[in-house]
Design a protein around this motif. Structure first.
Motif, short mmCIF file in Angstrom:
data_model
loop_
_atom_site.label_atom_id
_atom_site.label_comp_id
_atom_site.label_asym_id
_atom_site.label_seq_id
_atom_site.Cartn_x
_atom_site.Cartn_y
_atom_site.Cartn_z
N ALA A 58 -4.84 0.81 0.35
CA ALA A 58 -4.22 1.41 1.53
C ALA A 58 -5.26 1.61 2.63
CB ALA A 58 -3.58 2.75 1.16
N VAL A 59 -6.47 2.03 2.27
CA VAL A 59 -7.54 2.17 3.25
C VAL A 59 -7.86 0.81 3.88
CG1 VAL A 59 -9.96 2.82 3.59
CG2 VAL A 59 -8.52 4.15 2.03
N SER A 60 -7.91 -0.22 3.04
CA SER A 60 -8.18 -1.58 3.52
C SER A 60 -7.10 -2.04 4.50
CB SER A 60 -8.26 -2.55 2.34
OG SER A 60 -8.31 -3.89 2.77
N ALA A 61 -5.85 -1.75 4.19
CA ALA A 61 -4.74 -2.13 5.08
C ALA A 61 -4.88 -1.43 6.43
CB ALA A 61 -3.40 -1.79 4.43
N GLY A 62 -5.27 -0.16 6.42
CA GLY A 62 -5.47 0.56 7.67
C GLY A 62 -6.61 -0.02 8.49
N LEU A 63 -7.68 -0.41 7.83
CA LEU A 63 -8.81 -1.05 8.51
C LEU A 63 -8.37 -2.32 9.23
CD1 LEU A 63 -11.87 -0.84 6.09
CD2 LEU A 63 -11.89 -0.27 8.51
N LEU A 64 -7.63 -3.17 8.51
CA LEU A 64 -7.18 -4.43 9.09
C LEU A 64 -6.17 -4.19 10.21
CD1 LEU A 64 -6.84 -6.71 5.94
CD2 LEU A 64 -8.67 -6.68 7.63
N LEU A 65 -5.39 -3.12 10.09
CA LEU A 65 -4.43 -2.80 11.15
C LEU A 65 -5.19 -2.45 12.44
CD1 LEU A 65 -1.51 -2.33 12.02
CD2 LEU A 65 -1.74 0.05 11.23
N ALA A 75 0.82 -1.20 0.00
CA ALA A 75 0.00 0.00 0.00
C ALA A 75 0.86 1.26 0.00
CB ALA A 75 -0.93 -0.01 1.22
N LEU A 76 1.89 1.28 0.85
CA LEU A 76 2.73 2.47 0.97
C LEU A 76 3.59 2.70 -0.26
CD1 LEU A 76 3.79 2.12 4.72
CD2 LEU A 76 2.02 3.60 3.73
N ALA A 77 3.80 1.65 -1.05
CA ALA A 77 4.56 1.83 -2.29
C ALA A 77 3.78 2.63 -3.32
CB ALA A 77 4.93 0.46 -2.87
N GLY A 78 2.51 2.86 -3.05
CA GLY A 78 1.68 3.61 -3.99
C GLY A 78 1.93 5.11 -3.98
N GLY A 79 2.73 5.60 -3.04
CA GLY A 79 3.03 7.03 -3.02
C GLY A 79 2.71 7.67 -1.69
N PRO A 80 3.02 8.96 -1.53
CA PRO A 80 2.83 9.65 -0.24
C PRO A 80 1.38 9.66 0.23
CG PRO A 80 4.16 10.98 -1.75
CD PRO A 80 3.62 9.84 -2.55
N LEU A 81 0.43 9.77 -0.69
CA LEU A 81 -0.98 9.82 -0.30
C LEU A 81 -1.42 8.51 0.36
CD1 LEU A 81 -3.66 11.32 -0.29
CD2 LEU A 81 -4.07 10.49 -2.62
N MET A 84 -3.99 5.10 4.54
CA MET A 84 -3.87 3.97 5.45
C MET A 84 -4.20 4.42 6.88
SD MET A 84 -0.68 1.36 5.90
CE MET A 84 -0.67 0.15 7.22
N LEU A 85 -3.71 5.59 7.25
CA LEU A 85 -4.04 6.16 8.56
C LEU A 85 -5.54 6.42 8.65
CD1 LEU A 85 -2.95 7.30 11.26
CD2 LEU A 85 -2.77 9.53 10.12
N GLY A 86 -6.12 6.92 7.56
CA GLY A 86 -7.56 7.15 7.52
C GLY A 86 -8.34 5.85 7.67
N GLY A 87 -7.84 4.77 7.06
CA GLY A 87 -8.49 3.47 7.20
C GLY A 87 -8.47 2.98 8.63
N PHE A 88 -7.36 3.25 9.33
CA PHE A 88 -7.26 2.87 10.74
C PHE A 88 -8.33 3.57 11.56
CE2 PHE A 88 -5.75 3.34 15.06
CZ PHE A 88 -5.21 2.09 15.36
N PHE A 89 -8.45 4.89 11.38
CA PHE A 89 -9.43 5.65 12.16
C PHE A 89 -10.86 5.37 11.70
CE2 PHE A 89 -5.66 8.17 13.26
CZ PHE A 89 -5.80 8.17 14.64
N LEU A 90 -11.02 4.98 10.43
CA LEU A 90 -12.34 4.55 9.97
C LEU A 90 -12.79 3.31 10.73
CD1 LEU A 90 -14.75 4.69 8.01
CD2 LEU A 90 -13.38 3.34 6.39
N GLY A 91 -11.86 2.37 10.91
CA GLY A 91 -12.17 1.18 11.69
C GLY A 91 -12.54 1.53 13.11
#
Length: 263
Positions: A198-205, A61-67, A72-79
């Motif tokens: 990246a959002v999905s990875a944050g959710l699972l984190l 996910a992070l290889a996709g660029g700075p955004l 990913m952080l947003g996915g974490f807080f979404l969870g």
């Protein structure tokens, strides 16, 4: 064997759903046992998902660029937000326990749907690319389905409904993602899909470190630590089997299209 690579990915994702169903049939026979040891299954799931996020999902996910890091952080807080909303609004006597079962269900559903989309893109680049990307698909659908079922049973959901929900979340969503992506497989901008990943990875984190890891407090270390270790071991085995989505490689390949080298 297949007329097109896209039919191959539909077959493999459907096969993964079928194997997930076999696992669910097996565990549902001992549903009382899975309900009794729900916290142990939760810790196995925590080790499995956390290891997959750290060693595989987050780097891709992070290889996709700075955004991607912000998403990913947003996915974490979404969870976190979804989990707290469920705990607040569920009209049951023990909303915390039910939310601990439903939040992983939602996260796994989203991730599995994106898996189906990403594997379709991989196959659109050729059979070899797709087969490499999906080598571990069948392997990880099996434990995900069983763990989802156990978490739902531990949350007090009936055996039948737990079976249906776990099958939908860990099995059916992957071929659905494939079906949704087939018409767009050769035209989609993979960078957008990578950001969703990246959002999905944050959710699972969040799921792995939040509601699932919380069971460490309730279980004795004699059971909790080995359970966590089993989940980590399963994830490492799946990783060596070649689970990979190829999102970064796909994006990198297409970023060089149209670039000509002049002598």
């Amino acid at each position: 064997m297949f007329a097109t690579p896209l039919l191959a990915t539909l077959f493999l994702t459907s096969l993964a759903a079928f194997i997930a169903a076999l696992g669910l049939i097996t565990v549902s026979i001992r549903s009382d046992w899975s309900q009794k040891y729900g916290p142990v299954f939760a810790l196995i799931a925590s080790g499995l998902l956390l290891t997959m996020v750290i060693t595989h999902l987050a780097p891709e996910a992070l290889a996709g660029g700075p955004l991607a890091s912000y998403l990913m952080l947003g996915g974490f807080f979404l969870g976190l937000f979804v989990h707290d909303i469920l705990r607040t609004l569920l009209p049951v006597a023990d909303p915390r326990t039910l939310a601990a079962g439903l939040t992983p269900l939602i996260a796994i559903s989203i991730h599995s749907f994106l898996d189906g989309m990403i594997y379709t893109i991989s196959f659109s680049q050729g059979m070899d690319t797709g087969l490499y990307a999906t080598m571990g698909l069948v392997l990880h659908e099996f434990p995900e389905a069983i763990i989802t079922f156990a978490l739902l049973r531990a949350a007090g959901i009936s055996n039948r409904l737990s079976f249906i929900l776990a099958f939908l979340a860990a099995g059916v969503t992957t071929p659905l993602g494939t079906i949704a992506m087939i018409p767009l497989a050769y035209t989609v901008d993979m960078s957008i899909l990578s950001l969703l990943f990246a959002v999905s990875a944050g959710l699972l984190l969040f799921v792995s470190t939040g509601p699932l890891m919380a069971h460490m407090k309730a279980e004795h270390p004699i059971r909790s630590i080995p359970a966590l270790g089993v989940g980590i071991a399963i994830a490492l085995v799946i990783g060596t089997a070649g689970v990979g989505h190829g999102t970064h490689e796909y994006a990198s390949d297409h970023s060089t299209e149209g670039v000509h080298v002049h002598d």
